[in-house]
Design a protein around this motif. Structure first.
Motif, PDB file in Angstrom:
ATOM      1  N   TRP A  26       0.765  -1.317   0.173  1.00 33.17           N
ATOM      2  CA  TRP A  26      -0.007   0.031   0.087  1.00 33.17           C
ATOM      3  C   TRP A  26       0.828   1.353   0.046  1.00 33.17           C
ATOM      4  O   TRP A  26       1.970   1.361   0.625  1.00 33.17           O
ATOM      5  CB  TRP A  26      -1.005   0.063   1.176  1.00 33.17           C
ATOM      6  CG  TRP A  26      -1.897  -1.025   1.051  1.00 33.17           C
ATOM      7  CD1 TRP A  26      -1.625  -2.442   1.512  1.00 33.17           C
ATOM      8  CD2 TRP A  26      -3.416  -1.022   1.050  1.00 33.17           C
ATOM      9  NE1 TRP A  26      -2.845  -2.911   1.755  1.00 33.17           N
ATOM     10  CE2 TRP A  26      -3.718  -2.293   1.031  1.00 33.17           C
ATOM     11  CE3 TRP A  26      -4.117   0.012   0.519  1.00 33.17           C
ATOM     12  CZ2 TRP A  26      -5.204  -2.468   1.071  1.00 33.17           C
ATOM     13  CZ3 TRP A  26      -5.563  -0.170   0.231  1.00 33.17           C
ATOM     14  CH2 TRP A  26      -6.013  -1.499   0.434  1.00 33.17           C
ATOM     15  N   GLY A  27       0.327   2.268  -0.724  1.00 28.58           N
ATOM     16  CA  GLY A  27       1.113   3.686  -0.662  1.00 28.58           C
ATOM     17  C   GLY A  27       0.655   4.191   0.548  1.00 28.58           C
ATOM     18  O   GLY A  27      -0.526   3.609   1.534  1.00 28.58           O
ATOM     19  N   ALA A  28       1.062   5.296   0.870  1.00 31.49           N
ATOM     20  CA  ALA A  28       0.648   6.023   2.268  1.00 31.49           C
ATOM     21  C   ALA A  28      -0.508   6.791   2.302  1.00 31.49           C
ATOM     22  O   ALA A  28      -0.914   6.984   3.388  1.00 31.49           O
ATOM     23  CB  ALA A  28       2.021   7.059   2.683  1.00 31.49           C
ATOM     24  N   GLY A  29      -1.162   7.022   1.021  1.00 35.22           N
ATOM     25  CA  GLY A  29      -2.289   7.701   0.937  1.00 35.22           C
ATOM     26  C   GLY A  29      -2.228   9.240   0.695  1.00 35.22           C
ATOM     27  O   GLY A  29      -1.084   9.750   0.855  1.00 35.22           O
TER      28      GLY A  29
END
Lengths: 115, 115
Positions: free
Chosen positions: A105-108
């Protein structure tokens, strides 16, 4: 090592304008790419995914994303932003070679749409 | 159709205590995943259960553990709580093995605060 980068912590867009939330990735093998959205006080919701086929993927709520293999990117786009699009957006990837099927996942990116 | 439900929604514990978080997947889903979402970070994969077995775990110490019950609900246990364990813990379920193969459905999360 597999990784996902969302280079912008926050994106500000005026209502009615087009929006782009950026995502780049690094995986071995072919990438399977996903976008999820998290509204305040709610769980993550699936938006769209790219597995194979057409590079332009259409998803929920009028969002779409374009897979660019040469630039290893999967940017999320919408032609005309709504205030209700304000939320936290996550990009995720897994490698076709990963037998554990786990997403990285990316950090958002926090998307703020101003009226 | 009921979505993924998590309980409690909020949990406050003191350092050194144990926390138990619960998750009920969507009916028919056999796979349950646990993620930690710390402030400013993306989702960090914790655990994956399928058909009652632990299939994979992320890079977390052994004091993070869990189990899946015959009805496919799941518990996440965190022992010897540390301040850094304060985060939103998300549970997800999917019909197929691995969140990377299809869409996953997320609960609203349990906000754990360690003081």
């Amino acid at each position: 090592a597999q990784s996902v980068a969302q280079p912008e912590d926050q994106v500000n867009v005026a209502e009615g304008n087009p929006l782009t939330v950026k995502c780049t990735y690094s995986v071995s093998g072919n990438p399977y790419l996903f976008w999820y959205v998290q509204y305040p006080n709610r769980g993550l919701q699936f938006l769209l995914k790219y597995i194979t086929g057409d590079n332009l993927v259409k998803g929920s709520y009028g969002f779409e994303a374009e897979f660019n293999k040469s630039q290893t990117s999967f940017h999320l786009k919408k032609p005309s932003a709504l205030v209700s699009d304000s939320a936290l957006y996550f990009c995720a990837v897994r490698s076709s070679m990963d037998s554990n099927y786990q997403l990285i996942w990316g950090a958002g990116t926090k998307l703020i749409i101003k009226p | 159709e009921a979505g993924v439900t998590q309980s409690p929604t909020h949990l406050i514990k003191t350092r050194g205590q144990q926390a138990t978080l619960r998750c009920s997947p969507i009916s028919g889903h056999t796979s349950v995943y646990w993620y930690q979402q710390a402030l400013g970070l993306g989702l960090q994969f914790l655990l994956w259960y399928d058909e009652g077995e632990e299939r994979n775990r992320g890079n977390f110490p052994p004091r993070f553990s869990g189990r899946q019950f015959p009805n496919y609900s799941s518990e996440l246990n965190v022992n010897a709580l540390e301040l850094e364990d304060s985060a939103l813990y998300l549970c997800a379920s999917s019909l197929e093995q691995g969140t990377g193969s299809t869409r996953a459905f997320f609960g609203q999360g349990t906000r754990l605060t360690v003081v």
